[in-house]
Design an enzyme around this catalytic site. Structure first.
Site, short mmCIF file in Angstrom:
data_model
loop_
_atom_site.label_atom_id
_atom_site.label_comp_id
_atom_site.label_asym_id
_atom_site.label_seq_id
_atom_site.Cartn_x
_atom_site.Cartn_y
_atom_site.Cartn_z
N LYS A 1 -41.14 3.27 -4.50
CA LYS A 1 -40.10 3.22 -3.46
C LYS A 1 -38.80 3.90 -3.89
O LYS A 1 -38.06 4.42 -3.08
CB LYS A 1 -39.83 1.79 -3.03
CG LYS A 1 -40.91 1.23 -2.11
CD LYS A 1 -40.45 -0.03 -1.42
CE LYS A 1 -41.48 -0.48 -0.40
NZ LYS A 1 -42.70 -0.99 -1.07
N GLU B 1 -33.28 -2.86 6.61
CA GLU B 1 -33.91 -4.17 6.67
C GLU B 1 -34.89 -4.25 5.51
O GLU B 1 -35.25 -3.24 4.92
CB GLU B 1 -34.67 -4.34 7.99
CG GLU B 1 -36.05 -3.70 8.05
CD GLU B 1 -36.05 -2.18 7.99
OE1 GLU B 1 -34.98 -1.57 8.30
OE2 GLU B 1 -37.09 -1.60 7.62
N SER C 1 -49.21 2.41 -7.18
CA SER C 1 -47.89 2.51 -6.56
C SER C 1 -46.84 1.61 -7.19
O SER C 1 -45.65 1.91 -7.12
CB SER C 1 -47.99 2.23 -5.06
OG SER C 1 -48.65 1.00 -4.83
C1 LIG Z 1 -43.92 -1.22 -0.41
C2 LIG Z 1 -45.08 -0.97 -1.30
C3 LIG Z 1 -46.26 -0.38 -0.82
C4 LIG Z 1 -46.48 -0.05 0.63
O1 LIG Z 1 -45.68 0.94 1.14
P1 LIG Z 1 -46.25 2.38 1.55
O2 LIG Z 1 -45.15 2.95 2.35
O3 LIG Z 1 -47.51 2.17 2.31
O4 LIG Z 1 -46.50 3.11 0.29
C5 LIG Z 1 -47.28 -0.12 -1.71
N1 LIG Z 1 -47.17 -0.43 -3.01
C6 LIG Z 1 -46.05 -1.00 -3.53
C7 LIG Z 1 -46.00 -1.33 -4.98
C8 LIG Z 1 -44.97 -1.30 -2.69
O5 LIG Z 1 -43.88 -1.88 -3.18
#
Ligand SMILES: *Cc1c(COP(=O)(O)O)cnc(C)c1O
Length: 401
Positions: free
Chosen positions: A94, A116, A382
């Site tokens: 993010k 938000e 992610s």
């Molecule tokens: C917020 C988040 C997501 C989901 O968000 P996308 O916009 O679909 O990538 C995925 N993995 C993590 C670790 C997150 O914090």
């Protein structure tokens, strides 16, 4: 940029039938300002130089690719690799778009960032960016989420953000969006509203994708360097879809690379028990753009469930709806149980505790690997799982040996 990215979306922010900007009149001039500023500023040498500096010296980019040798060996099929977005500062992808949105705001002469947040991950990333750039930050959050996600509320406050509790309606994410936009309108001259995924009205789905593109660019180059060929399968979890678009965008013109988005199937395929929007949704409108939506019988966004609160959204980025339609990306789902099993496997066998969101991509890779001996799968890790540890251990223990 690759030819796909150059041509998509069109000038009005449409990916085929999806996307666009359906805005209440007071917001129209402000989104026009953001669109024009993005077009102009993001191409300037100064912005590009500043963003490179931030990525390298603050975020810790490039993040590596790790070969998941133990899991690959134990499954006895495809070799599995992970792009390590969990190693970004603050522990998830993010920050890639939050730092860039903040930098854009700074170049626009804004002094404040607003958003938000649901589980608080976007709020923490944006508050981090605001602290770095010396800007004010105002985060709207439902009272129910504030109670559930106390550590993230504390983090945002430590980082200097103002957290505005939202006490009407369901007191959760949907109300937080309404509240944040209401507060934004009278402050829009000095503030940028920073959306946290490839969702919302144009230009955010394009802009957030472009800011996440670095993940795919790095990954393609690193993978070629490490393995000598491109991966056969590239996969990522899909909530709003930003980490997936980041990784996919690096491979989208490589026709031989199969792309798989993994949605959360929650506890079952019954409406209300999952958040698999692309798999089960219908064409509709949500938060100012057209996409696939999970709707109830009245046509309202349906309640959703998944063990991973960051995937908890009844819509999806319009580009994913489009890529589903064109067939360039395949979409599938993994349920809570599979994600948990992957969470434990990656922790125990590889020494990486993943976010429950990312565990959905791991689950898909582990499900597919035995079917593809001799091939290579690259997944987007992610985020890291520190934020999920208490919840997992309280409810499911530490996993079986
Ligand atoms: C917020 C988040 C997501 C989901 O968000 P996308 O916009 O679909 O990538 C995925 N993995 C993590 C670790 C997150 O914090």
């Amino acid at each position: 940029m690759t030819s796909y990215l150059k041509n998509t979306p069109d000038r009005d922010g449409f990916f085929g039938d999806y996307g666009g900007a359906e805005l209440p009149p007071p917001l129209v001039p402000h989104f026009k300002e953001i669109r024009e500023a993005y077009d102009r500023i993001s191409r300037s040498a100064e912005f590009i130089r500043d963003l490179r500096y931030v990525r390298k010296h603050f975020q810790g980019r490039p993040t590596p690719i790790s070969y998941l040798k133990n899991i690959s060996d134990s499954l006895g099929g495809a070799q599995i690799y992970a792009k390590r977005e969990d190693l970004n500062h603050t522990g998830a992808h993010k920050l890639n778009h939050c730092m860039a949105e903040a930098l854009l705001a700074k170049h626009m002469g804004k002094t404040k960032l607003m958003a938000e947040t649901g589980a608080g991950q976007h709020g923490v990333a944006l508050a981090t960016a605001a602290a770095y750039f010396g800007m004010e930050c105002e985060i709207h959050m439902g009272e129910i989420d504030i109670e559930k996600e106390a550590p993230n509320v504390t983090r945002m406050k430590l980082l200097g953000a103002t957290v505005v509790p939202v006490g009407f309606g369901g007191r959760s994410l949907k109300e937080a969006v309404d509240s944040a936009f209401q507060s934004y309108v009278p402050q829009a001259d000095k503030a940028l509203f920073a959306i946290g995924s490839v969702v919302g009205p144009h230009p955010f789905p394009m802009m957030v994708r472009d800011f996440q593109h670095v993940v795919g660019v790095e990954a393609r180059e690193q993978f070629l360097d490490m393995v000598g060929v491109l991966p056969d399968i590239v996969t990522a979890c899909v909530g709003g879809g930003s980490n997936a678009m980041g990784l996919f965008s690096g491979f989208i013109d490589d026709e031989g690379v199969a792309l798989y988005g993994v949605e959360p199937l929650g506890t079952s395929s019954k409406l209300g028990e999952h958040a698999a929007t692309i798999t089960y949704g219908v064409d509709g409108d949500i938060h100012g753009f057209r996409t696939l939506v999970l709707q109830d019988e009245a046509g309202e966004p349906a309640p959703v469930h998944t063990i991973a609160s960051g995937l908890d959204y009844p819509g999806v980025g319009p580009e994913h709806a489009y890529l589903k339609k064109t067939g360039r990306v395949n979409y599938t789902a993994a349920d809570d149980k599979e994600a948990l099993a992957a969470f434990f496997a990656l922790s125990r066998q590889e020494g990486i505790i993943p976010a429950l969101e990312s565990a959905h991509a791991v689950a898909f890779a582990m499900r597919e690997a035995p079917k593809h001996p001799g091939k290579a799968i690259l997944l987007n890790l992610s985020g890291r799982g520190d934020k999920d540890i208490d919840f997992v251990v309280e409810n499911f223990g530490v996993g079986e040996a």
